[in-house]
Scaffold this motif. Structure first.
Motif, PDB file in Angstrom:
ATOM      1  N   VAL A 157     -24.280   8.321   2.645  1.00  0.00           N
ATOM      2  CA  VAL A 157     -23.576   7.142   3.178  1.00  0.00           C
ATOM      3  C   VAL A 157     -22.567   6.616   2.167  1.00  0.00           C
ATOM      4  N   VAL A 158     -22.957   6.546   0.905  1.00  0.00           N
ATOM      5  CA  VAL A 158     -22.037   6.090  -0.144  1.00  0.00           C
ATOM      6  C   VAL A 158     -20.840   7.032  -0.240  1.00  0.00           C
ATOM      7  N   THR A 159     -21.096   8.319  -0.184  1.00  0.00           N
ATOM      8  CA  THR A 159     -20.024   9.308  -0.250  1.00  0.00           C
ATOM      9  C   THR A 159     -19.124   9.210   0.972  1.00  0.00           C
ATOM     10  N   LEU A 160     -19.698   8.958   2.129  1.00  0.00           N
ATOM     11  CA  LEU A 160     -18.899   8.807   3.342  1.00  0.00           C
ATOM     12  C   LEU A 160     -17.995   7.583   3.261  1.00  0.00           C
ATOM     13  N   VAL A 161     -18.514   6.484   2.737  1.00  0.00           N
ATOM     14  CA  VAL A 161     -17.691   5.280   2.559  1.00  0.00           C
ATOM     15  C   VAL A 161     -16.541   5.574   1.601  1.00  0.00           C
ATOM     16  N   ASP A 162     -16.812   6.275   0.507  1.00  0.00           N
ATOM     17  CA  ASP A 162     -15.756   6.642  -0.429  1.00  0.00           C
ATOM     18  C   ASP A 162     -14.724   7.536   0.253  1.00  0.00           C
ATOM     19  N   LEU A 163     -15.174   8.464   1.060  1.00  0.00           N
ATOM     20  CA  LEU A 163     -14.275   9.365   1.774  1.00  0.00           C
ATOM     21  C   LEU A 163     -13.363   8.585   2.725  1.00  0.00           C
ATOM     22  N   VAL A 164     -13.920   7.626   3.432  1.00  0.00           N
ATOM     23  CA  VAL A 164     -13.121   6.804   4.348  1.00  0.00           C
ATOM     24  C   VAL A 164     -12.085   5.996   3.567  1.00  0.00           C
ATOM     25  N   LEU A 165     -12.489   5.424   2.443  1.00  0.00           N
ATOM     26  CA  LEU A 165     -11.543   4.644   1.642  1.00  0.00           C
ATOM     27  C   LEU A 165     -10.422   5.515   1.068  1.00  0.00           C
ATOM     28  N   VAL A 166     -10.756   6.711   0.634  1.00  0.00           N
ATOM     29  CA  VAL A 166      -9.736   7.614   0.094  1.00  0.00           C
ATOM     30  C   VAL A 166      -8.746   7.990   1.187  1.00  0.00           C
ATOM     31  N   ILE A 167      -9.242   8.314   2.372  1.00  0.00           N
ATOM     32  CA  ILE A 167      -8.350   8.662   3.481  1.00  0.00           C
ATOM     33  C   ILE A 167      -7.463   7.475   3.834  1.00  0.00           C
ATOM     34  N   ARG A 168      -8.023   6.283   3.813  1.00  0.00           N
ATOM     35  CA  ARG A 168      -7.235   5.073   4.100  1.00  0.00           C
ATOM     36  C   ARG A 168      -6.122   4.890   3.077  1.00  0.00           C
ATOM     37  N   HIS A 169      -6.447   5.106   1.793  1.00  0.00           N
ATOM     38  CA  HIS A 169      -5.444   4.958   0.743  1.00  0.00           C
ATOM     39  C   HIS A 169      -4.362   6.022   0.860  1.00  0.00           C
ATOM     40  N   ILE A 170      -4.741   7.230   1.226  1.00  0.00           N
ATOM     41  CA  ILE A 170      -3.739   8.291   1.391  1.00  0.00           C
ATOM     42  C   ILE A 170      -2.801   7.954   2.550  1.00  0.00           C
ATOM     43  N   ARG A 171      -3.354   7.444   3.647  1.00  0.00           N
ATOM     44  CA  ARG A 171      -2.532   7.103   4.814  1.00  0.00           C
ATOM     45  C   ARG A 171      -1.644   5.894   4.561  1.00  0.00           C
ATOM     46  N   GLN A 172      -2.029   5.009   3.655  1.00  0.00           N
ATOM     47  CA  GLN A 172      -1.201   3.836   3.357  1.00  0.00           C
ATOM     48  C   GLN A 172       0.104   4.233   2.699  1.00  0.00           C
ATOM     49  N   GLY A 173       0.100   5.330   1.990  1.00  0.00           N
ATOM     50  CA  GLY A 173       1.320   5.780   1.331  1.00  0.00           C
ATOM     51  C   GLY A 173       1.574   5.002   0.056  1.00  0.00           C
ATOM     52  N   PRO A 174       2.750   5.223  -0.537  1.00  0.00           N
ATOM     53  CA  PRO A 174       3.067   4.548  -1.789  1.00  0.00           C
ATOM     54  C   PRO A 174       3.264   3.046  -1.573  1.00  0.00           C
ATOM     55  N   HIS A 175       2.861   2.292  -2.558  1.00  0.00           N
ATOM     56  CA  HIS A 175       3.019   0.848  -2.511  1.00  0.00           C
ATOM     57  C   HIS A 175       4.240   0.440  -3.317  1.00  0.00           C
ATOM     58  N   TYR A 176       4.557  -0.824  -3.274  1.00  0.00           N
ATOM     59  CA  TYR A 176       5.706  -1.336  -4.017  1.00  0.00           C
ATOM     60  C   TYR A 176       5.537  -1.077  -5.504  1.00  0.00           C
ATOM     61  N   GLN A 177       6.591  -0.593  -6.103  1.00  0.00           N
ATOM     62  CA  GLN A 177       6.641  -0.413  -7.548  1.00  0.00           C
ATOM     63  C   GLN A 177       7.906  -1.109  -8.032  1.00  0.00           C
ATOM     64  N   PRO A 178       7.852  -1.778  -9.159  1.00  0.00           N
ATOM     65  CA  PRO A 178       9.046  -2.449  -9.651  1.00  0.00           C
ATOM     66  C   PRO A 178      10.167  -1.449  -9.925  1.00  0.00           C
TER      67      PRO A 178
END
Length: 101
Positions: free
Chosen positions: A57-78
């Motif tokens: 379950v912990v690994t699955l939660v981490d997997l979901v968060l990683v996929i979410r971060h990948i789909r978000q794409g790059p964030h603002y950088q100065p």
């Protein structure tokens, strides 16, 4: 000191997050924890099966968060107009001491 170790202030431009590596490791960990849970359940070790299930379950939660971060794409950088940060030693000079009036 080698040039590549000196802070230049453009680290956010060149920084890369190892999200793809985390995705692979989380997938590998999920497979092993699920396999362990099934194997321990078959052998008759419910405690170990539950421990592997919790880790799955912990690994699955981490997997979901990683996929979410990948789909978000790059964030603002100065941009280049934002000056680099002062080195840590220069920022702390004088802080913490009060001058007498």
């Amino acid at each position: 000191m080698p040039t590549r170790l000196i802070r230049t202030g453009d680290e956010p431009v060149h920084a890369r997050s190892p999200l793809r590596m985390r995705l692979g490791l989380a997938t590998w960990g999920l497979l092993w924890t699920l396999g362990g849970a099934v194997a321990f359940a078959i052998v008759g070790r419910p405690g170990w099966a539950a421990a592997c299930g919790v880790l799955a379950v912990v690994t699955l939660v981490d997997l979901v968060l990683v996929i979410r971060h990948i789909r978000q794409g790059p964030h603002y950088q100065p941009g280049p107009d934002v000056p680099p940060y002062a080195p840590l030693g220069e920022r702390r000079r004088g802080h913490g001491r009060r001058r007498a009036p």
